[in-house]
Design an enzyme around this catalytic site. Structure first.
Site, mmCIF file in Angstrom:
data_model
loop_
_atom_site.group_PDB
_atom_site.id
_atom_site.type_symbol
_atom_site.label_atom_id
_atom_site.label_comp_id
_atom_site.label_asym_id
_atom_site.label_seq_id
_atom_site.Cartn_x
_atom_site.Cartn_y
_atom_site.Cartn_z
ATOM 1 N N ASP A 153 0.861 -1.194 0.000
ATOM 2 C CA ASP A 153 0.000 0.000 0.000
ATOM 3 C C ASP A 153 0.893 1.238 0.000
ATOM 4 O OD1 ASP A 153 -2.686 -1.272 0.335
ATOM 5 O OD2 ASP A 153 -1.705 -2.068 2.120
ATOM 6 N N ASP A 189 4.560 0.463 -7.974
ATOM 7 C CA ASP A 189 4.245 1.228 -9.192
ATOM 8 C C ASP A 189 4.070 2.713 -8.843
ATOM 9 O OD1 ASP A 189 1.950 0.991 -7.711
ATOM 10 O OD2 ASP A 189 0.629 0.639 -9.432
ATOM 11 N N PHE A 228 -2.991 -6.822 -12.624
ATOM 12 C CA PHE A 228 -2.933 -5.435 -12.168
ATOM 13 C C PHE A 228 -1.757 -4.708 -12.838
ATOM 14 C CE2 PHE A 228 -0.501 -2.923 -9.026
ATOM 15 C CZ PHE A 228 -1.370 -1.860 -8.847
#
Ligand SMILES: C[S@@+](CC[C@H](N)C(=O)[O-])C[C@H]1O[C@@H](n2cnc3c(N)ncnc32)[C@H](O)[C@@H]1O
Length: 248
Positions: A153, A189, A228
């Protein structure tokens, strides 16, 4: 154990209560917020069938990796495996290694176990608990060959940056659990998080960056590309991989 009980046990136990000297509840900054989330019937069935075989309950005492897997083999730990896509692929592609996954989101654990059942895996064990507590209390020092942290996260807002799991103390916790020569592989990312990881890890004692330029490495073939990530690639988003070896 009946499923409802399994599920509620896991949800209630993803963190352990901590108290200060006066018995007041301590509120530690965690890298996740607790989400309930509904279980699909596939996830629920997998928890029923597979938790007794592959699930490990949290207990604040050191565990023995060889006993957990029933054999001696290199151990790969993945923290925050989400739905388990990369973990199950890697476990299936590397039957000679033991894979240990930790995730706090119950539907993710169910999804991972469902995929593991479909792949007929025997080299995977999972836990549904805060990985920080598991590392601190259950994983012996010098017991892991690889630690993986894929797309943690990012906690974008500055006031939330303190929740990012990669911090100096975390780097040393991981180092203690790795064998000398073992590696810590991170991927993100979110460029500001990549830069944060690079700064924390470059300053951390006892590690060597495996990047030629002392920054990022090309994605190793060992890390499967998830749906993803493929979507991100189509949208032109970047991904940064970092691998640091424990050298002392
Ligand atoms: C952004 S998701 C990425 C999931 C997966 N690695 C992927 O690449 O799709 C981050 C995951 O880490 C889990 N997580 C965050 N902090 C954790 C902790 N301390 N212990 C276990 N899982 C954690 C979250 O529940 C979430 O599923």
């Amino acid at each position: 154990m009946p499923l409802k009980l399994i599920e509620s046990t896991m949800i209630n136990n993803v963190i352990s209560p901590e108290y200060d000297e006066d018995g007041r509840v301590l509120r530690r900054v965690r890298s996740f917020v607790r989400r309930q989330g509904r279980l699909t019937s596939r996830q629920q069935q997998a928890l029923d069938n597979m938790w007794p075989k592959m699930g490990l309950d949290y207990q604040p005492e050191l565990s023995d990796m060889e006993a957990i897997f029933g054999r001696e083999a290199p151990v790969v730990l993945e923290i925050g495996f989400g739905m388990g896509a990369s973990l199950v692929t890697m476990a299936s592609q590397n039957p000679e290694k033991n894979f240990f996954g930790i995730e706090v989101h119950v539907p993710g654990v169910g999804a991972c176990l469902a995929s593991a059942e479909e792949e007929n895996l025997s080299n995977l064990r999972v836990m549904c608990h805060d990985a920080i507590e598991v590392l601190n209390n259950m994983i012996p020092n010098q017991s892991l060959d690889m630690v993986q942290l894929f797309f943690p996260d990012p906690w974008h807002k500055v006031r939330h940056n303190k929740r990012r799991i990669v911090q100096p103390e975390f780097a040393q916790l991981i180092r203690n659990k790795l064998k000398t020569g073992g590696a810590f592989h991170m991927a993100t990312d979110w460029q500001p998080y990549a830069e944060h990881m690079l700064e924390v890890m470059s300053e951390a004692k006892g590690y060597s960056n495996l990047s030629e330029n002392d920054d990022y490495v090309p994605r190793p073939d060992s890390r499967p590309v998830t749906k993803f990530e493929m979507r991100g690639q189509r949208l032109g988003h970047g991904v940064w991989d970092l691998i640091f070896e424990r050298v002392e």
